[in-house]
Design an enzyme around this catalytic site. Structure first.
Site, PDB file in Angstrom:
ATOM      1  N   GLY D  15      23.333  -9.326   0.298  1.00 56.89           N
ATOM      2  CA  GLY D  15      23.086  -7.881   0.331  1.00 56.89           C
ATOM      3  C   GLY D  15      23.550  -7.264   1.631  1.00 56.89           C
ATOM      4  CG  ASP D 119      17.709 -19.220   3.069  1.00 56.38           C
ATOM      5  OD1 ASP D 119      17.619 -19.476   4.292  1.00 56.38           O
ATOM      6  OD2 ASP D 119      17.275 -19.953   2.165  1.00 56.38           O
ATOM      7  N   GLY D 120      21.177 -17.896   1.342  1.00 56.67           N
ATOM      8  CA  GLY D 120      22.128 -18.477   0.396  1.00 56.67           C
ATOM      9  C   GLY D 120      23.503 -18.653   1.009  1.00 56.67           C
ATOM     10  CB  THR D 141      17.233 -11.390   6.353  1.00 61.18           C
ATOM     11  OG1 THR D 141      16.036 -10.760   5.878  1.00 61.18           O
ATOM     12  CG2 THR D 141      16.904 -12.015   7.694  1.00 61.18           C
ATOM     13  CB  ILE D 142      17.558  -5.680   5.360  1.00 63.43           C
ATOM     14  CG1 ILE D 142      17.425  -4.313   6.021  1.00 63.43           C
ATOM     15  CG2 ILE D 142      16.803  -5.740   4.049  1.00 63.43           C
ATOM     16  CD1 ILE D 142      18.233  -3.251   5.342  1.00 63.43           C
ATOM     17  CG  ASP D 143      13.467  -8.180   3.093  1.00 60.74           C
ATOM     18  OD1 ASP D 143      13.536  -6.940   3.124  1.00 60.74           O
ATOM     19  OD2 ASP D 143      13.593  -8.841   2.050  1.00 60.74           O
ATOM     20  NE  ARG D 178       0.745  16.722  -4.783  1.00 62.54           N
ATOM     21  CZ  ARG D 178       1.595  17.742  -4.726  1.00 62.54           C
ATOM     22  NH1 ARG D 178       2.310  17.929  -3.649  1.00 62.54           N
ATOM     23  NH2 ARG D 178       1.737  18.552  -5.750  1.00 62.54           N
TER      24      ARG D 178
END
Lengths: 366, 366, 366, 366
Positions: D15, D119-120, D141-143, D178
């Site tokens: 990604g 990772d992949g 990794t954006i995470d 809200r």
């Protein structure tokens, strides 16, 4: 008439302005997708026309440029082919080289020249029109001071940048009880200072059109102090001047081996206020060219696109020698003969926006 | 020990910095929600402590301030209660009024004083600690030059603002083949210039720590020209200086009834380069206080919140006379006795970031 | 007539919209600084008027709110005092309680009520006007679909947010050859989709006013592929629909113990396209309420300020029962009797902006 | 060893992530300016390596990409050359085609392959390393969930986008009382939700690592109501789940000719809360891919540049089979053999940031 058009050329002249690329893109896409025209772009404004220095403009070349500031065709500031400086027999001389340009257009088979620029650039466009070149003008001025059109692209981006700067200055001014001065563009017309001042909640707005009295500014600061507001935000157009006719020189050369660049009206004002008000620090920010560059605002992208499409429509209608413009919220056009030489559109001291600003309490130092 | 704490006080001193409000909020919320402490905030730094001028800090008062620049407690720059300027018998004198402050803390029942500030402010904090006041320090410097902590809040916001300005200058520089100078904060340490220069793709970065040779800058500009790049972006820290030891005076008073504020090193550099390079325009933007104000960056909001919570934890652990700090990515603490008087953390001319910038082709004018 | 005015009241009704606070500030400042009026603000729209729940509006209360989204007076969506739901004798009933409101206005000595709201809110304003209350209306709709005024505040901020989202989607779409769908506000009128689509360089724009044929969208994607563009950006108004009359239900309740909220038209379209096009991933972002909130854009701050000042001018001129509006670029006014019940202003499938978008190659799926 | 290197190749896999282009630029500039290496870039990740589809990377190709999201080399998500799907004898089969890739590298004279990916992608890099290819890894990794490095580029940009969205939701939530839900990325690790939640002042943060109890969320909303706060902001990671183990399906196919894409956990939560709380509207925004795209943040530009320069240094030191990483604030490296297969770095329910958030009053629904 229009059906004979096969090839058009674009050039950008004068100072850069957010939206130039959006116009280039809109002209190119409309011309290629709807009319089958070939499109080329001369580089560095009229200088490229003289040197026959151009690039093809295709769907590919204009891809991804909609939001980008600057101009992919580059620009030059001072080149007038009707009074052009060239080297001849080892000497720099000025002469009319416009015939070379006309020749180049013929040689390349360019049917119409689309000129995007300000007053100077469009004056040359009119002169080429008088020489028989099919010309379409697109007005450009970041100062929004063209009389012939209600709004010009680039202006909205400039006031966005200036307003964001004023927003930032507010928090720091408030924390320290400071007087913060923000100098913005506008040599002859104060539109950027006026609109960013309203949007950025400036307490004092100083414009070229309304000479200020330094004592009125001091009064405003004192009045705010008496209301418990210990900070003041001032936005000043670079062309603002005091009623006393102070001249802010931009260089001191006299008696100096090393000329010194001064800070302009903003810094002068800072000095004046520091002398007159004892217990406040005064700080000045000069925004300069960050007002011209970067990502083009949403508003300017749409306006530029409308201008670009309209320019091609003028071509298709055979309306040469015309300039696209915006009247109210409608795209329209006017002849270059009419628009050239019109006085620039200045802020009226009694106009709606000044009156509104005054009603919500803004001082103009008058 | 910690269980006896009932009331804590906060104050902010020195120049403002994005993240101050986030620290105030984090201290207040943590103290109220977890420890049941009462919290008050002295206004205008130590001056408020002297005048016993404070406001209660409640969940309500700190609501909505996380992202807001500045400080809701206001700040003052120069007030040292150990050498304070007061009016006595009609004359301004300097004296140690720290006892008044200690007395005020006692009178209000303040158990711990949390001081958020830079070197000067924290020196007074240490001095109050020596007088027996329970003090916790939180370091603040927008220049990121404190030796005792790896990163300080406000710095990330400042380089965000400077980088965005450099992004904007790029498009306009490119369109006109200009040399664009952007002067950023950093009187003694060049961290803001260095990091914004890397992030904003500056061609030349000038720092107080690396005196520059103007000829090297000219060389860089010429080299770029030879590679077809006709523009150059220069970021210069306000404290940068040339190898020749040029001094940029900030005021000319000599022989002048009207002192003139100069534009600083950025404008001086612009003048020098315009003399040395003939065919480029040179333009200078001085960012000034817009680097300090406005919305606090995400990174700084988190860092400030961590500092604020950690300050209350030091209180709960009874670790008075300590200052919170960040080591690597861990929150830690150090004694005020240790940290005061440490040399400021300057950019090392052989450090990682300078070497990285040089490897990707950036010139430091050396 | 106007000289008898001493006290005015404000309320905000309906969905919130960037610029509401700017109107509140402009009305308050103008009324206090120029006319000496007292100003109060009812909370939660008409509900506050019924409950006599208000706050004083002073220079202090409106300080710092110019750029802030939302409304400091809060709003409520559905309260119509002419058909109001109340508890009576243990049962919820609907009745006309407008007399209570009129009574409250009298009791507080309110001379004029300034109502900022959309169609529903202004209908009540007209009804109060019919009952003899001196009312001034200020139109509000983020969708820009009011027939009686050319531009409404909030709209520019909304398209700024949507355009920035489209800018972001471009880079990620391009890297992965994806089809990216962005669902924006606009149930009945597609102005936000149309303008953000042009500014954000969308390849496909889907509007409530132009039912789309899914096959035309597939064609556009295939055509782009054949030109080497392996990604496509689609902006879709939440009220867009296909020619087949597909209904996108927002809840499935049938046969389900656990009703499920669906993603709306954007997600439906993503599903449809994934079935029809094999080798592209399709992703959908639903912008939702981030289009309504946050910092108000420069353009909207100025427009709101103009509206606010103009509302007070209507009061001073005794023009009650009128609503301020913008015609071209001029502030004007119209009677509430005229404007209520007018059809909303929809995008014309043959209008200028649609034609412009088509000329630069945008598909509307028709 | 290193002196024999003449040509290096780059590829990006998985990604996209803000900062990829900055790494590509830093590797290319460092390699060309300092080492005289030739640089090429394979397109579409490993697929380009298989098809020998590449472009030269020069100072010109990488000019202007520092701040641009996405990757100029494009990426692909699922291509593993050790188990690659190809057409053979009219049938799609999976086979190991890694030898083709090795052959291509030899044929082009590529000495070192720099692989930027998650990772992949890095698992394949390790496998190529095992086959004798000189490989350098750069983690992406954006995470921010890679165990082997403390911070990854792209993460800071993502939390900036999410935080700005939360800022916007605040104003509209406050005006209407809200409950606003914002769903952000994070399937297995909740770092984005956690950090943007702290920076964006969320009242409730829901993470994959801390299963939530819907009743605790309702309690929090009720508690806020009792304190006069009638709105609540919830940030939820897409991978968050309730203690009851609810599964949010992303498609309903059962009994439906027309599968329906659901809105994910955010929309499910909105439904659940609307059922449980009567007098609040609940609204959900799903940020989706706008978190990945657009202008790269200042922080990420610097981090990516450091990674890129460090990758070339590993080459010069002959440290093949290694991956660059960040430990604390220092650039370091680790062997691919070590880092592959490590568990991802999840948020610890007792970690510093969670504890800090809890101390300032944030609920995690546990």
């Amino acid at each position: 008439m229009a059906e004979k058009i096969k090839k058009i050329a674009l050039l950008t002249g004068g100072g850069d302005c957010p939206g130039l690329n959006a116009v280039i893109r809109a002209v190119t896409r409309t011309a290629i997708l709807n009319c089958g025209y070939e499109v080329i772009g001369y580089k560095f404004g009229y200088r490229g026309l003289y040197n026959n220095d151009f690039i093809p403009l295709t769907l590919e070349t204009v891809s991804g440029i909609l939001s980008k500031g600057g101009t992919i065709l580059y620009s030059s500031n001072k080149d007038n082919l009707f009074d052009y400086q060239i080297l001849e027999n080892g000497k720099m001389v000025r002469k009319d080289v416009s015939d070379v340009a006309v020749e180049n257009l013929k040689k390349e088979g360019v049917d119409v020249l689309v000129v995007i620029g300000g007053d100077g650039t469009l004056t040359s466009a009119r002169d080429f029109s008088r020489k028989g070149v099919k010309v379409i003008g697109v007005p450009k001025t970041i100062d929004n001071d063209l009389a012939s059109t209600d709004v010009t692209f680039g202006f909205n981006t400039a006031i966005d940048v200036a307003t964001e700067a004023l927003d930032r200055l507010h928090t720091t001014a408030e924390s320290h009880h400071r007087i913060m001065i923000c100098e913005v563009m506008g040599r002859n017309a104060g539109w950027i200072a006026l609109e960013s001042g309203i949007a950025g909640s400036a307490d004092v707005i100083l414009l070229p059109e309304i000479p200020y009295d330094i004592n009125k500014i001091v009064e405003k600061i004192e009045q705010r102090k008496s209301e418990g507001k210990l900070f003041t935000i001032i936005v000043v157009a670079e062309g603002a001047k005091s009623k006393d006719g102070d001249v802010v020189v931009s260089k001191i050369v006299k008696d100096s081996p090393d000329p010194i660049r001064l800070g302009g009206i903003g810094n002068k004002l800072a000095d004046d206020l520091e002398r007159l008000i004892k217990d406040h620090e005064v700080r000045c920010t000069v925004l300069g060219h960050i007002q011209r560059g970067g990502t083009t605002s949403t508003f300017d992208r749409i306006l530029s696109t409308r201008y670009g499409v309209a320019a091609v429509e003028l071509i298709n209608e055979g309306k040469f020698g015309q300039m696209v413009c915006l009247k109210g919220d409608k795209i329209s056009s006017d002849s270059l003969e009419n628009v050239i030489g019109q006085k620039t559109k200045q802020v009226s001291p009694k106009g709606e926006l000044v009156m509104i600003a005054k009603k919500i309490g803004t001082s103009f130092g008058d």
